[in-house]
Design a protein around this motif. Structure first.
Motif, PDB file in Angstrom:
ATOM      1  N   GLY A   1      -1.022   1.869  -4.757  1.00  0.00           N
ATOM      2  CA  GLY A   1      -0.971   1.946  -3.301  1.00  0.00           C
ATOM      3  C   GLY A   1      -1.609   3.231  -2.800  1.00  0.00           C
TER       4      GLY A   1
ATOM      5  N   SER B   1      -4.761   3.182  -0.266  1.00  0.00           N
ATOM      6  CA  SER B   1      -4.558   3.622   1.117  1.00  0.00           C
ATOM      7  C   SER B   1      -5.354   4.886   1.434  1.00  0.00           C
ATOM      8  CB  SER B   1      -3.067   3.828   1.412  1.00  0.00           C
ATOM      9  OG  SER B   1      -2.528   4.741   0.501  1.00  0.00           O
ATOM     10  N   SER B   2      -5.629   5.724   0.407  1.00  0.00           N
ATOM     11  CA  SER B   2      -6.393   6.957   0.673  1.00  0.00           C
ATOM     12  C   SER B   2      -7.892   6.747   0.489  1.00  0.00           C
ATOM     13  CB  SER B   2      -5.933   8.065  -0.280  1.00  0.00           C
ATOM     14  OG  SER B   2      -6.254   7.711  -1.611  1.00  0.00           O
TER      15      SER B   2
ATOM     16  N   LEU C   1       0.808  -1.237   0.000  1.00  0.00           N
ATOM     17  CA  LEU C   1       0.000   0.000   0.000  1.00  0.00           C
ATOM     18  C   LEU C   1       0.836   1.281   0.000  1.00  0.00           C
ATOM     19  CD1 LEU C   1      -3.209  -0.542   2.127  1.00  0.00           C
ATOM     20  CD2 LEU C   1      -2.658  -1.163  -0.209  1.00  0.00           C
ATOM     21  N   ASN C   2       2.117   1.161   0.336  1.00  0.00           N
ATOM     22  CA  ASN C   2       2.953   2.380   0.327  1.00  0.00           C
ATOM     23  C   ASN C   2       3.703   2.546  -0.994  1.00  0.00           C
ATOM     24  OD1 ASN C   2       4.745   0.315   0.602  1.00  0.00           O
ATOM     25  ND2 ASN C   2       5.810   1.138   2.390  1.00  0.00           N
TER      26      ASN C   2
END
Ligand code: SME
Length: 161
Positions: A82, A86-87, A76-77
């Motif tokens: 990602g 993630s957002s 996710l980073n």
């Protein structure tokens, strides 16, 4: 045919497809095929789904159409993928060469959109579309891809996988 009418036509076909197929899996397979075949600037179309129970969370390549990508698992980073997962927000990149988050799939890719798929308010995956044309994902296209992600989320909610 004007672009908005064509998008509307495809949108209606996809809504009908979502009603007709029994599973979310079949919907995702038929959807990527239809989008890739009919939307001339959608040169790679695929789903990444969050791996169940993975720690750290991992996006795993699911149904896709287009060239094989080296990115079959994305944390996710990393990447535009990602960032969207993630957002929980749609990410549109008009020029991937200017975005440091971008993970290259094809040297021909110029622009990209990634739209999260939600089930009961939680991100479970995303729909990723790459184009060989810069700034391909105008607001009309964003609406279409968001509609597709919504159809898959609703199908997952109602019938499971
Ligand atoms: N470009 C994506 C990786 C997936 S491939 O495009 C198919 C990203 O930056 O996350």
């Amino acid at each position: 045919m004007p672009v908005t009418t064509r998008i509307e036509e495809i949108r209606n076909e996809l809504t009908e497809l979502a009603r007709a197929v029994p599973t979310a899996r079949e919907l995702m397979h038929s959807m990527v095929k239809l989008l890739h075949e009919r939307m001339l600037k959608y040169n790679w179309v695929g789903f990444y789904m969050l791996e169940a129970g993975a720690n750290p969370p991992m996006l795993v390549l699911g149904a896709f159409e287009g060239a094989m990508t080296p990115h079959t698992r994305i944390p996710l980073n990393q990447g535009i993928c990602g960032a969207a997962a993630s957002s929980g927000q749609t990410v549109v990149v008009d020029d991937v060469s200017k975005d440091p988050r971008y993970l290259a799939c094809s040297l021909e890719t110029k622009s990209e959109i990634v739209v999260p798929v939600f089930v009961r308010g939680n991100v479970v995956g995303e729909l990723d579309v790459d184009s060989h044309f810069s700034a391909a994902f105008t607001p009309e296209h964003q609406d279409l891809v968001q509609h597709c992600a919504m159809l898959v989320g609703k199908k997952l909610e109602t019938v499971g996988s």
